[in-house]
Design an enzyme around this catalytic site. Structure first.
Site, PDB file in Angstrom:
ATOM      1  N   TRP A  51      -0.841  -8.981  -4.434  1.00  0.00           N
ATOM      2  CA  TRP A  51      -0.159  -8.443  -5.627  1.00  0.00           C
ATOM      3  C   TRP A  51       0.672  -9.554  -6.262  1.00  0.00           C
ATOM      4  O   TRP A  51       0.689  -9.705  -7.469  1.00  0.00           O
ATOM      5  CB  TRP A  51       0.763  -7.265  -5.242  1.00  0.00           C
ATOM      6  CG  TRP A  51       0.058  -5.964  -5.048  1.00  0.00           C
ATOM      7  CD1 TRP A  51      -1.213  -5.773  -4.604  1.00  0.00           C
ATOM      8  CD2 TRP A  51       0.585  -4.642  -5.289  1.00  0.00           C
ATOM      9  NE1 TRP A  51      -1.508  -4.437  -4.538  1.00  0.00           N
ATOM     10  CE2 TRP A  51      -0.421  -3.722  -4.946  1.00  0.00           C
ATOM     11  CE3 TRP A  51       1.814  -4.164  -5.727  1.00  0.00           C
ATOM     12  CZ2 TRP A  51      -0.234  -2.335  -5.053  1.00  0.00           C
ATOM     13  CZ3 TRP A  51       2.010  -2.788  -5.839  1.00  0.00           C
ATOM     14  CH2 TRP A  51       0.989  -1.884  -5.510  1.00  0.00           C
ATOM     15  N   ASP A 109       4.316  -1.758  -2.356  1.00  0.00           N
ATOM     16  CA  ASP A 109       3.047  -1.413  -1.692  1.00  0.00           C
ATOM     17  C   ASP A 109       3.317  -1.279  -0.189  1.00  0.00           C
ATOM     18  O   ASP A 109       2.428  -1.455   0.623  1.00  0.00           O
ATOM     19  CB  ASP A 109       2.028  -2.536  -1.976  1.00  0.00           C
ATOM     20  CG  ASP A 109       0.596  -2.144  -1.631  1.00  0.00           C
ATOM     21  OD1 ASP A 109       0.276  -0.944  -1.665  1.00  0.00           O
ATOM     22  OD2 ASP A 109      -0.204  -3.049  -1.319  1.00  0.00           O
ATOM     23  N   LYS A 149       4.127   3.032  -3.360  1.00  0.00           N
ATOM     24  CA  LYS A 149       3.055   3.685  -2.584  1.00  0.00           C
ATOM     25  C   LYS A 149       3.671   4.767  -1.704  1.00  0.00           C
ATOM     26  O   LYS A 149       4.700   4.547  -1.068  1.00  0.00           O
ATOM     27  CB  LYS A 149       2.354   2.641  -1.710  1.00  0.00           C
ATOM     28  CG  LYS A 149       1.291   3.258  -0.795  1.00  0.00           C
ATOM     29  CD  LYS A 149       0.262   2.272  -0.368  1.00  0.00           C
ATOM     30  CE  LYS A 149       0.736   1.350   0.729  1.00  0.00           C
ATOM     31  NZ  LYS A 149      -0.297   0.356   1.054  1.00  0.00           N
TER      32      LYS A 149
END
Ligand SMILES: C[S@@+](CC[C@H](N)C(=O)[O-])C[C@H]1O[C@@H](n2cnc3c(N)ncnc32)[C@H](O)[C@@H]1O
Length: 199
Positions: A51, A109, A149
């Site tokens: 990312w 994440d 997430k």
């Protein structure tokens, strides 16, 4: 049986990406226009760095990427990327004085260590998301965006409703690269309202 080497895994290998999860961020960004040139972006749970690599490219030399993980990131990035090896649960929100004016985007994440017991894992995931929301409340600029997430569970809709008072729009997304058999989803909260109250 779980297919380990799916099309996103193969695509990541072919394109030299650090992890297949980059395609989740790319899709979220394509749909929600999260990342812009010149942005300051905070990436929580950033290792191995796929990312971060994507963020650095999207924000360009005028932007700044700050990243945190329990594990190191070995790849060196061009551009302004700052990394801290630490537990996000212990962050206070003042860890990156480099981004003095705040962040345009806070991404997470993070995945908890899974126990295999669904409810336990959902609670661990929720705890991480609560922390991300708390940090975003301190570190985002007005109008900023947050993505985190979350393992979908009984608390997910409540979490979304709570955020709805503090952001203009809150959605739950499941990108194509997220495995269908996985309970992971992404809470996308757009347009931070610093004076908004949690519902
Ligand atoms: C799925 S990986 C992230 C992958 C990353 N987005 C990428 O594309 O390379 C999840 C990461 O969350 C990190 N993590 C989990 N809990 C954390 C915590 N409490 N503090 C910091 N990092 C955490 C893990 O160490 C792991 O590297």
């Amino acid at each position: 049986m779980k297919k380990l080497h799916d099309r996103f895994f193969k695509q990541a290998k072919r394109e030299g990406k650090l992890a297949r999860s980059v395609y989740k961020l790319e899709e979220l960004d394509r749909r929600e226009r999260l990342l812009r040139k010149g942005d300051n972006v905070l990436d929580l749970g950033a290792s191995p760095g796929s990312w971060l690599e994507c963020i650095v490219e999207k924000i360009g030399p005028g932007g700044m990427a700050c990243a945190v993980d329990l594990k190191l990131i070995h790849k060196k990035f061009k551009g302004k990327a700052h990394f801290k090896k630490m537990n996000v649960l212990e962050m206070r929100g003042d860890e990156f004085p480099e981004a003095a004016g705040g962040f345009d985007v806070v991404l997470s994440d993070m995945a908890p260590n899974t126990s295999g017991i669904k409810l336990v894992d959902q609670v661990r995931s929720l705890k991480l998301c609560e922390k991300v929301a708390e940090l975003a409340g301190k570190m985002l600029k007005p109008g900023g965006n947050m993505v985190c997430k979350m393992l979908y569970g009984p608390e997910t809709e409540q979490f979304r409703t709570r955020l709805a008072g503090r952001y203009a729009v809150v959605k739950i997304r499941k990108p194509c690269a997220s495995r269908v058999e996985s309970a992971e989803t992404y809470i996308v909260a757009l347009g931070f309202k610093p004076n908004g109250a949690e519902r």
